[in-house]
Scaffold this active site. Structure first.
Site, mmCIF file in Angstrom:
data_model
loop_
_atom_site.group_PDB
_atom_site.id
_atom_site.type_symbol
_atom_site.label_atom_id
_atom_site.label_comp_id
_atom_site.label_asym_id
_atom_site.label_seq_id
_atom_site.Cartn_x
_atom_site.Cartn_y
_atom_site.Cartn_z
ATOM 1 N NE ARG A 13 46.472 36.829 46.020
ATOM 2 C CZ ARG A 13 45.707 35.873 45.488
ATOM 3 N NH1 ARG A 13 46.215 34.691 45.220
ATOM 4 N NH2 ARG A 13 44.442 36.097 45.244
ATOM 5 C CE LYS A 73 37.240 39.116 46.908
ATOM 6 N NZ LYS A 73 38.245 38.216 47.473
HETATM 7 P P1 AMP Z 1 42.473 39.952 42.967
HETATM 8 O O1 AMP Z 1 42.161 39.316 41.653
HETATM 9 O O2 AMP Z 1 41.367 40.831 43.463
HETATM 10 O O3 AMP Z 1 42.938 38.960 43.998
HETATM 11 O O4 AMP Z 1 43.701 40.969 42.702
HETATM 12 C C1 AMP Z 1 44.943 40.497 42.268
HETATM 13 C C2 AMP Z 1 46.032 41.472 42.680
HETATM 14 O O5 AMP Z 1 45.786 42.760 42.077
HETATM 15 C C3 AMP Z 1 46.098 41.760 44.177
HETATM 16 O O6 AMP Z 1 46.847 40.773 44.890
HETATM 17 C C4 AMP Z 1 46.780 43.128 44.192
HETATM 18 O O7 AMP Z 1 48.163 42.999 43.940
HETATM 19 C C5 AMP Z 1 46.154 43.807 42.970
HETATM 20 N N1 AMP Z 1 44.932 44.559 43.342
HETATM 21 C C6 AMP Z 1 43.661 44.319 42.910
HETATM 22 N N2 AMP Z 1 42.805 45.192 43.419
HETATM 23 C C7 AMP Z 1 43.525 46.015 44.221
HETATM 24 C C8 AMP Z 1 43.199 47.115 45.062
HETATM 25 N N3 AMP Z 1 41.931 47.536 45.201
HETATM 26 N N4 AMP Z 1 44.211 47.738 45.731
HETATM 27 C C9 AMP Z 1 45.493 47.338 45.615
HETATM 28 N N5 AMP Z 1 45.872 46.274 44.858
HETATM 29 C C10 AMP Z 1 44.910 45.616 44.159
#
Ligand code: AMP
Length: 256
Positions: free
Chosen positions: A201, A41
């Site tokens: 995750r 993404k």
């Molecule tokens: P990502 O880069 O989108 O994979 O986000 C990294 C981490 O940030 C995730 O594994 C969550 O711990 C936290 N995170 C990001 N966006 C959200 C969201 N919308 N709700 C809850 N946790 C989030």
């Protein structure tokens, strides 16, 4: 930079404007990017952002940026600890963070929202916020890929410590090992790309985020994209599907 907005507005909650400010588009595209961790993404947000001149709004990037800061509120410290365990950050905080950045959702360049919403409660909060802002979500791009390919992608992923660029050791290597082609920053592996954290995750995705697919499919906003092939092939496929979807709904809106 290549004329692409710095996302300063997103990182500073609107206190600092992006440089350069995105030019107005007649039909800005406002899109949510959905898919399991590691499906690409972030890379697609970067490529689609260059094509559409729309900003990549990633909630994960907000937490990674905050984790480098020194004066953190207790709730932000707890949020960062949750990200490092691979768990989702508490609902209220994430929704507040996005709400504080409502200006980015109204940006006349459009947006590519990545990592938010991550469950049905957040999706409902986003719909409410967009309705308040009088902004329409054009589509939800759902990137699909088999699980074993996802794990291989996550293990080889490297991100730039200075800019949003994302590489892969095998599929998208930098010209010089460990160095970002764009800004010369050091490439690192995200703490949450370790195998034990990846498992947590994936579980969070299956429990919380997967139900969103039905949520958006039910009201016709979901656009499924096969995330196979090179990043550019996936981007081109996504653009074709997006143009068809957004073009059709804008034609309907104009005829009403
Ligand atoms: P990502 O880069 O989108 O994979 O986000 C990294 C981490 O940030 C995730 O594994 C969550 O711990 C936290 N995170 C990001 N966006 C959200 C969201 N919308 N709700 C809850 N946790 C989030």
């Amino acid at each position: 930079m290549n004329g692409h907005p710095t996302r300063d507005g997103w990182f500073s909650a609107g206190q600092v404007p992006c440089d350069p400010v995105p030019p107005p588009r007649e039909h800005p595209y406002r899109v949510v990017l959905l898919g399991p961790p590691g499906v690409g993404k972030g890379t697609q947000a970067m490529l689609l952002g260059q094509t559409l001149r729309a900003c990549h709004l990633s909630t994960g990037d907000l937490f990674r940026a905050a984790s480098c800061g020194s004066e953190l509120s207790p709730s932000m410290r707890a949020a960062i600890a949750a990200t490092q365990r691979g768990e989702l950050v508490c609902e209220e905080l994430v929704i507040d963070l996005v709400r504080e950045r409502a200006g980015c959702l109204r940006c006349h360049g459009g947006f590519l929202l990545d990592g938010f919403p991550r469950n049905v409660t957040q999706a409902q909060a986003l719909d409410e916020l967009l309705a308040e802002l009088n902004v329409t979500l054009d589509a939800v791009l759902y990137f699909e890929l088999p699980q074993e390919e996802i794990v291989a992608r996550l293990a080889g992923r490297r991100t730039c410590s200075r800019c949003p660029a994302v590489y892969h050791l095998a599929a998208r290597p930098p010209a010089t090992a460990g160095v970002c082609d764009g800004c010369g920053g050091e490439l690192t592996q995200r703490a949450d790309d370790r195998p034990d954290v990846i498992r947590v995750r994936m579980q969070a995705y299956d429990e919380s985020t997967r139900p969103l697919i039905d949520f958006y499919r039910r009201d016709g906003r979901l656009v499924s994209v096969a995330a196979t092939g090179t990043p550019e092939q996936i981007r081109d496929r996504a653009m074709r599907l997006l143009d068809r979807r957004v073009g059709a709904s804008q034609a309907v809106a104009q005829s009403v």
